[in-house]
Write an enzyme that holds these catalytic residues in place. Structure first.
Site, PDB file in Angstrom:
ATOM      1  N   TYR A   1       0.817  -1.206  -0.061  1.00  0.00           N
ATOM      2  CA  TYR A   1       0.101  -0.160  -0.028  1.00  0.00           C
ATOM      3  C   TYR A   1       0.771   1.348  -0.188  1.00  0.00           C
ATOM      4  O   TYR A   1       0.154   2.479  -0.089  1.00  0.00           O
ATOM      5  CB  TYR A   1      -0.884   0.062   1.120  1.00  0.00           C
TER       6      TYR A   1
ATOM      7  N   LYS B   1       3.443 -15.295   2.022  1.00  0.00           N
ATOM      8  CA  LYS B   1       3.542 -16.254   1.007  1.00  0.00           C
ATOM      9  C   LYS B   1       5.151 -16.614   0.479  1.00  0.00           C
ATOM     10  O   LYS B   1       5.402 -16.191  -0.482  1.00  0.00           O
ATOM     11  CB  LYS B   1       2.915 -15.477  -0.213  1.00  0.00           C
TER      12      LYS B   1
ATOM     13  N   ASP C   1      -3.001 -17.893   1.863  1.00  0.00           N
ATOM     14  CA  ASP C   1      -4.195 -18.502   1.255  1.00  0.00           C
ATOM     15  C   ASP C   1      -4.761 -19.758   2.049  1.00  0.00           C
ATOM     16  O   ASP C   1      -5.831 -19.676   2.268  1.00  0.00           O
ATOM     17  CB  ASP C   1      -3.837 -19.054  -0.100  1.00  0.00           C
TER      18      ASP C   1
ATOM     19  N   ASP D   1     -11.030  -8.620   7.213  1.00  0.00           N
ATOM     20  CA  ASP D   1     -12.378  -8.641   6.979  1.00  0.00           C
ATOM     21  C   ASP D   1     -13.074 -10.215   6.937  1.00  0.00           C
ATOM     22  O   ASP D   1     -14.085 -10.064   7.347  1.00  0.00           O
ATOM     23  CB  ASP D   1     -12.528  -7.978   5.411  1.00  0.00           C
TER      24      ASP D   1
HETATM   25  C1  IPM Z   1      -9.140  -0.903   6.022  1.00  0.00           C
HETATM   26  C2  IPM Z   1      -9.582  -0.237   4.800  1.00  0.00           C
HETATM   27  C3  IPM Z   1      -8.684   0.508   4.477  1.00  0.00           C
HETATM   28  C4  IPM Z   1      -7.541  -0.109   4.051  1.00  0.00           C
HETATM   29  C5  IPM Z   1      -8.959   1.430   3.168  1.00  0.00           C
HETATM   30  C6  IPM Z   1     -10.269   2.431   3.579  1.00  0.00           C
HETATM   31  C7  IPM Z   1      -7.731   2.411   2.728  1.00  0.00           C
HETATM   32  O1  IPM Z   1     -10.021  -1.508   4.071  1.00  0.00           O
HETATM   33  O2  IPM Z   1      -8.808  -0.425   7.163  1.00  0.00           O
HETATM   34  O3  IPM Z   1      -8.968  -2.302   6.172  1.00  0.00           O
HETATM   35  O4  IPM Z   1      -7.236  -0.769   3.192  1.00  0.00           O
HETATM   36  O5  IPM Z   1      -6.541  -0.236   5.091  1.00  0.00           O
HETATM   37 MG    MG Z   2     -10.097  -3.393   4.849  1.00  0.00          MG
END
Ligand code: IPM
Ligand code: MG
Length: 370
Positions: A143, A194, A227, A255
């Site tokens: 990122y 990975k 994975d 998530d």
């Molecule tokens: C999170 C979100 C963020 C990320 C986005 C909104 C930039 O998905 O905090 O998990 O990808 O880190």
């Molecule tokens: Mg996120």
């Protein structure tokens, strides 16, 4: 009376301000019933800051966040801001806040509440008693890595590049936080990478293994490919205690883990920097859920993830474990009592709005403090 603790609130966008209004009621309750005082400031952040200042994170807000003992954030982003240039989008403000405050350790617990077992899409026997903690590296990896961008190739057609890069020290410091947290829990750490295909994975595994040997050999350490971890999370999530992983895998796996519990609307998170000489560390607390534009302004959002983020803040930044427990226990009781916001509603329960959920919570807190 404890000294004032500086708290900066960044309500953010859509449901962010709605849930933060409810947290403020819990803060006021704490001040009126417990020996604690907070010095609370509030600033627009994300889209709200774009509207007010033309930037998702103003320098002044960043300076206030760094000066605060802890920051409590709602949620940012949403359709109104999707057409802005990428560097002015709310998400860019969030990434910049994390980077500039150097909040490299992101703690994302996934805990099931017995009363909400029915809300999970997984079988109750698979998720009952689940209590895992994902520690996601938050300020490096793909990122943030350079080079990045989209370019037109000489022969025509475009090409996009993102760079996954990690230094040894970036891996080491987040692994250290994870090992330490494992010691306060069931003493098990799973490191996810990975290593079979990525150079960063090879280095990740080497550094974590060396650190284990050097300082944390009392902790049970295992490694797993990302994975496989995704698969194991839905197959048998209770095998895990603490999971440490990089920014991208942590984003995805957290998530997935959050959904095991049945509702994103229940999950808090903390993002921590390195402790300074006095032990103070910069910290931002926020619900795992997003800004939920579809239900914004309808008094429907679940305020409990934001409330539980405040209790996490009390515990980790202010050393107020008793106050944090009060909130957590009251939350358990009201859920056992059958109140539900729409996101966790099930047959036979009482559906309530955002503010009524907190009315009920404050009554429960009154009882426990009586
Ligand atoms: C999170 C979100 C963020 C990320 C986005 C909104 C930039 O998905 O905090 O998990 O990808 O880190
Ligand atoms: Mg996120």
């Amino acid at each position: 009376m404890a000294a004032n603790k500086k708290l900066l609130i960044l309500p953010g966008d859509y449901v962010g301000p709605e849930v933060m209004d409810q947290v403020k009621r819990v803060i006021r309750w704490m001040e009126s019933r417990r020996a604690v005082r907070f010095e609370v400031d509030e600033r627009p952040f994300g889209g709200a800051s774009c509207d007010a200042y033309g930037t998702p994170l103003s320098d002044e807000t960043l300076a206030m966040a760094k000066a605060a003992d802890a920051v409590l954030m709602g949620a940012v982003g949403g359709p109104k801001y999707n057409d802005l240039p990428r560097d002015l989008r709310p998400e860019a403000g969030l990434l910049r806040l994390r980077k500039e405050m150097d909040l490299f350790a992101n703690l994302r617990p996934a805990v099931t509440f017995d009363a909400l077992l029915e809300a999970s899409t997984l079988k109750p026997e698979v998720v009952k008693g689940l209590d895992l903690l994902i520690v996601r590296e938050l300020t490096s990896g793909i990122y943030f890595g350079q080079p990045r961008g989209i370019e037109t190739m000489p022969g025509g057609g475009r090409r996009a590049v993102d760079t996954q890069a990690y230094t040894e020290s970036e891996i080491r410091r987040v692994a250290e936080v994870a090992f330490e947290l494992a010691r306060t829990r069931r003493n098990k750490l799973l490191s996810v990478d990975k290593e079979n295909v990525m150079a960063t994975g090879v280095l990740w595994r080497e550094v974590v293994t060396a650190l284990h040997r050097e300082k944390f050999s009392d902790v049970e350490l295992e490694h797993m490919y990302a994975d496989n971890c995704a698969m194991q999370l839905v197959r048998n999530p209770r095998q895990f205690d603490v999971i440490v992983t990089d920014n991208l895998f942590g984003d995805i796996l957290s998530d997935c883990a959050s959904m095991l519990t049945g509702s994103l609307g229940m999950l808090p998170s903390a993002s921590l920097g390195a402790p300074d000489a006095t032990g103070r560390r910069l910290a931002v607390y926020e619900p795992v859920h997003g800004s939920a534009p579809d239900i914004a302004g309808k008094n429907m959002a679940n305020p409990l993830a934001a409330v539980l983020s405040f209790s996490m803040l009390l515990r980790y930044s202010f050393g107020l474990a008793d106050e944090a427990s009060l909130i957590e226990k009251a939350t358990q009781s009201i859920l056992n009592g059958g109140v539900r916001t729409a996101d966790i509603m099930s047959a036979g329960m009482a559906k309530v709005s955002t503010n009524v959920m907190v009315d009920v919570l404050l009554k429960e807190l009154d009882k426990s403090a009586a």
